[in-house]
Scaffold this motif. Structure first.
Motif, PDB file in Angstrom:
ATOM      1  N   SER A 195       0.896  -0.817  -0.125  1.00  0.00           N
ATOM      2  CA  SER A 195       0.143   0.295  -0.225  1.00  0.00           C
ATOM      3  C   SER A 195       0.580   0.883  -0.038  1.00  0.00           C
ATOM      4  O   SER A 195      -0.001   2.091  -0.464  1.00  0.00           O
ATOM      5  N   TYR A 201       0.539   1.548  -7.670  1.00  0.00           N
ATOM      6  CA  TYR A 201      -0.083   2.368  -8.664  1.00  0.00           C
ATOM      7  C   TYR A 201      -0.690   2.428  -9.685  1.00  0.00           C
ATOM      8  O   TYR A 201      -1.246   3.706 -10.170  1.00  0.00           O
ATOM      9  N   PHE A 207      -9.061   3.248  -9.065  1.00  0.00           N
ATOM     10  CA  PHE A 207      -9.397   3.653  -7.734  1.00  0.00           C
ATOM     11  C   PHE A 207     -10.773   4.996  -8.247  1.00  0.00           C
ATOM     12  O   PHE A 207     -11.679   4.841  -6.981  1.00  0.00           O
ATOM     13  N   SER A 211     -14.934   2.113  -8.695  1.00  0.00           N
ATOM     14  CA  SER A 211     -14.522   1.616  -7.169  1.00  0.00           C
ATOM     15  C   SER A 211     -15.376   2.047  -6.309  1.00  0.00           C
ATOM     16  O   SER A 211     -16.126   3.775  -6.472  1.00  0.00           O
ATOM     17  N   MET A 213     -14.237   2.941  -3.586  1.00  0.00           N
ATOM     18  CA  MET A 213     -13.040   4.401  -2.890  1.00  0.00           C
ATOM     19  C   MET A 213     -13.948   5.772  -2.330  1.00  0.00           C
ATOM     20  O   MET A 213     -14.175   6.173  -2.764  1.00  0.00           O
ATOM     21  N   SER A 214     -13.419   5.428  -1.068  1.00  0.00           N
ATOM     22  CA  SER A 214     -13.329   7.245  -0.559  1.00  0.00           C
ATOM     23  C   SER A 214     -13.038   8.249  -1.066  1.00  0.00           C
ATOM     24  O   SER A 214     -11.770   8.125  -1.084  1.00  0.00           O
ATOM     25  N   LYS A 216     -10.915  10.290   0.797  1.00  0.00           N
ATOM     26  CA  LYS A 216     -10.311  10.520   1.614  1.00  0.00           C
ATOM     27  C   LYS A 216      -9.349   9.469   0.691  1.00  0.00           C
ATOM     28  O   LYS A 216      -8.252   9.889   1.394  1.00  0.00           O
ATOM     29  N   SER A 217      -9.338   8.138   0.609  1.00  0.00           N
ATOM     30  CA  SER A 217      -8.861   7.330   0.291  1.00  0.00           C
ATOM     31  C   SER A 217      -7.979   7.310  -1.100  1.00  0.00           C
ATOM     32  O   SER A 217      -6.625   7.513  -0.913  1.00  0.00           O
ATOM     33  N   ILE A 218      -8.438   8.075  -1.910  1.00  0.00           N
ATOM     34  CA  ILE A 218      -8.592   8.414  -3.579  1.00  0.00           C
ATOM     35  C   ILE A 218      -7.393   9.675  -2.944  1.00  0.00           C
ATOM     36  O   ILE A 218      -6.156   9.760  -3.881  1.00  0.00           O
ATOM     37  N   THR A 220      -6.129  10.229  -0.764  1.00  0.00           N
ATOM     38  CA  THR A 220      -4.288   9.444   0.001  1.00  0.00           C
ATOM     39  C   THR A 220      -3.363   8.932  -1.073  1.00  0.00           C
ATOM     40  O   THR A 220      -2.109   9.269  -0.750  1.00  0.00           O
ATOM     41  N   VAL A 221      -3.657   8.541  -1.730  1.00  0.00           N
ATOM     42  CA  VAL A 221      -2.739   7.451  -2.570  1.00  0.00           C
ATOM     43  C   VAL A 221      -2.018   8.804  -3.814  1.00  0.00           C
ATOM     44  O   VAL A 221      -1.462   8.419  -3.830  1.00  0.00           O
TER      45      VAL A 221
END
Length: 245
Positions: A195, A201, A207, A211, A213-214, A216-218, A220-221
């Motif tokens: 991760s 990535y 993503f 997806s 995914m929130s 926030k997670s996106i 973060t990436v």
């Protein structure tokens, strides 16, 4: 800013005028067409289903072809020029080394974007012609290709950093490939570090498309990739600035 613009034009011209990069673009076009035709006649049974042809091709390119192109381009614009001494003519111009590095980096990124856009156009045409892609889905596919530009940035800066530690263009490419494979392998062998490995990535578009995914997670990436880019850029610039030619 004008000096950076002039540098980008100069470095891009230098890159695009080289025969091997012209031939590479043609080979990419032929490769996409070949895979599309074969996939159609085998009904997608060669692991590149036409039902998602554009995105399958994108995955292949972002994981394998784009990094290789980056390593080659960096070797030619950095290690090869340092090896044959032509970099001396560049640094004597009224442009700082920071601007030179940025100009070369952006020029490589422009070539990567050209590769992705050519691949998008040809794969979309094939998908539409063979009735596997609806025109209404093309904007989403285009967005996936645009998003896939971002993961190539830390790869470019990592390769530039490696080129400053290499004595030749050949060693720059080989070392870049080796380190890239090692980082990818570590992410596969040790899922706990996957991760935080930027190589995890390369298919960033997944993503955003289909997806759950929130946001926030996106973010973060994206922040992770930006962090790697900043670290690699800082290291590359420090070595490039101090190097004697």
């Amino acid at each position: 800013m004008s000096s950076v613009k002039a540098g980008i034009i100069s470095e891009s011209t230098k890159l695009f005028k080289r025969t091997k990069y012209k031939v590479l673009l043609i080979c990419i076009e032929l490769l996409v067409i070949f895979i599309g035709i074969i996939s159609n006649f085998t009904e997608g049974h060669i692991n590149v289903s036409l039902s998602s042809f554009e995105l399958n091709i994108l995955s292949i390119f972002t994981n394998i072809l784009i990094p290789l192109i980056v390593f080659m381009a960096v070797a030619d614009l950095f290690a090869a020029e340092q090896e044959n001494g032509t970099i001396k003519a560049v640094i004597t111009r009224p442009i700082s080394r920071y601007e030179i590095l940025v100009s070369k980096m952006i020029s490589i990124l422009i070539y990567v974007i050209c590769v992705l856009m050519i691949t998008f156009i040809i794969s979309s045409v094939i998908g539409v012609l063979f009735g596997r892609t609806q025109v209404i889905n093309i904007p989403g596919i285009f967005a996936a290709y645009i998003i896939s530009i971002l993961p190539s940035i830390p790869i470019i800066f990592l390769s530039i950093l490696i080129s400053q530690l290499s004595k030749s263009s050949t060693s720059s490419v080989m070392l870049s490939v080796l380190i890239y494979i090692i980082i990818m392998a570590l992410g596969l062998i040790f899922p706990s570090i996957s991760s935080v490995a930027f190589t995890s990535y390369t298919n960033l578009y997944k993503f955003f498309i289909g997806s759950q995914m929130s946001v926030k997670s996106i973010l973060t990436v994206i922040g992770l990739l930006s962090g790697y880019s900043l670290i690699f850029f800082s290291g590359a610039y420090a070595l490039f600035e101090k190097r004697e030619y």
